[in-house]
Design a protein around this motif. Sequence first.
Motif, mmCIF file in Angstrom:
data_model
loop_
_atom_site.group_PDB
_atom_site.id
_atom_site.type_symbol
_atom_site.label_atom_id
_atom_site.label_comp_id
_atom_site.label_asym_id
_atom_site.label_seq_id
_atom_site.Cartn_x
_atom_site.Cartn_y
_atom_site.Cartn_z
ATOM 1 N N UNK A 5 -13.661 46.385 53.376
ATOM 2 C CA UNK A 5 -14.215 47.270 54.404
ATOM 3 C C UNK A 5 -12.598 47.818 55.259
ATOM 4 N N UNK A 6 -11.575 46.129 55.831
ATOM 5 C CA UNK A 6 -10.169 46.898 56.431
ATOM 6 C C UNK A 6 -9.122 47.425 55.334
ATOM 7 N N UNK A 7 -9.463 46.581 53.928
ATOM 8 C CA UNK A 7 -8.552 47.450 53.197
ATOM 9 C C UNK A 7 -8.528 49.634 52.816
ATOM 10 N N UNK A 8 -9.470 49.663 52.951
ATOM 11 C CA UNK A 8 -10.416 50.793 52.675
ATOM 12 C C UNK A 8 -9.643 51.293 54.003
ATOM 13 N N UNK A 9 -9.986 51.385 55.416
ATOM 14 C CA UNK A 9 -9.424 51.411 56.121
ATOM 15 C C UNK A 9 -7.967 51.758 56.307
ATOM 16 N N UNK A 10 -7.093 50.843 56.413
ATOM 17 C CA UNK A 10 -5.925 50.721 55.994
ATOM 18 C C UNK A 10 -5.186 51.465 54.947
ATOM 19 N N UNK A 11 -5.720 51.677 54.110
ATOM 20 C CA UNK A 11 -5.716 52.769 52.703
ATOM 21 C C UNK A 11 -5.876 54.625 53.464
ATOM 22 N N UNK A 12 -6.905 54.607 54.372
ATOM 23 C CA UNK A 12 -7.206 55.758 54.862
ATOM 24 C C UNK A 12 -6.485 55.934 56.099
ATOM 25 N N UNK A 14 -3.400 55.193 56.501
ATOM 26 C CA UNK A 14 -1.400 55.481 55.603
ATOM 27 C C UNK A 14 -1.667 57.381 55.344
ATOM 28 N N UNK A 15 -2.854 57.452 54.280
ATOM 29 C CA UNK A 15 -3.194 59.227 53.547
ATOM 30 C C UNK A 15 -3.586 59.989 54.517
ATOM 31 N N UNK A 19 -0.749 63.002 55.652
ATOM 32 C CA UNK A 19 -1.286 64.627 55.097
ATOM 33 C C UNK A 19 -1.360 65.195 56.316
ATOM 34 N N UNK A 20 -1.444 64.095 57.668
ATOM 35 C CA UNK A 20 -1.858 65.696 58.884
ATOM 36 C C UNK A 20 -1.221 64.282 60.198
ATOM 37 N N UNK A 21 -0.621 63.241 59.814
ATOM 38 C CA UNK A 21 -0.618 62.408 61.328
ATOM 39 C C UNK A 21 -1.561 61.217 61.391
#
Length: 77
Positions: A5-12, A14-15, A19-21
């Motif tokens: 979950x934390x890895x997914x949040x880190x990636x989210x 970052x993306x 894209x929008x800040x």
Amino acid sequence: MISQDKLARINALANKAKSEGLSLKEQKEQKELRQEYLKNVRSSFRNQLSSVKVVDEDGNDVTPSKLKEEKNSRLMH
């Protein structure tokens, strides 16, 4: 180990940053998650490195003394 979950949040985060800040709150969250991730990576690397034994062609243990000392200090704790 850091959770999926934390890895997914880190990636989210970052993306989203690309894209929008990120808001200030999200920037703080990203920094904290990255620090936790790096702490985990460093710990895992140290554990892996402490189990390394260097052997030359003749079968002699040539592990650097600094690595041996680190291994022994980890065993004591």
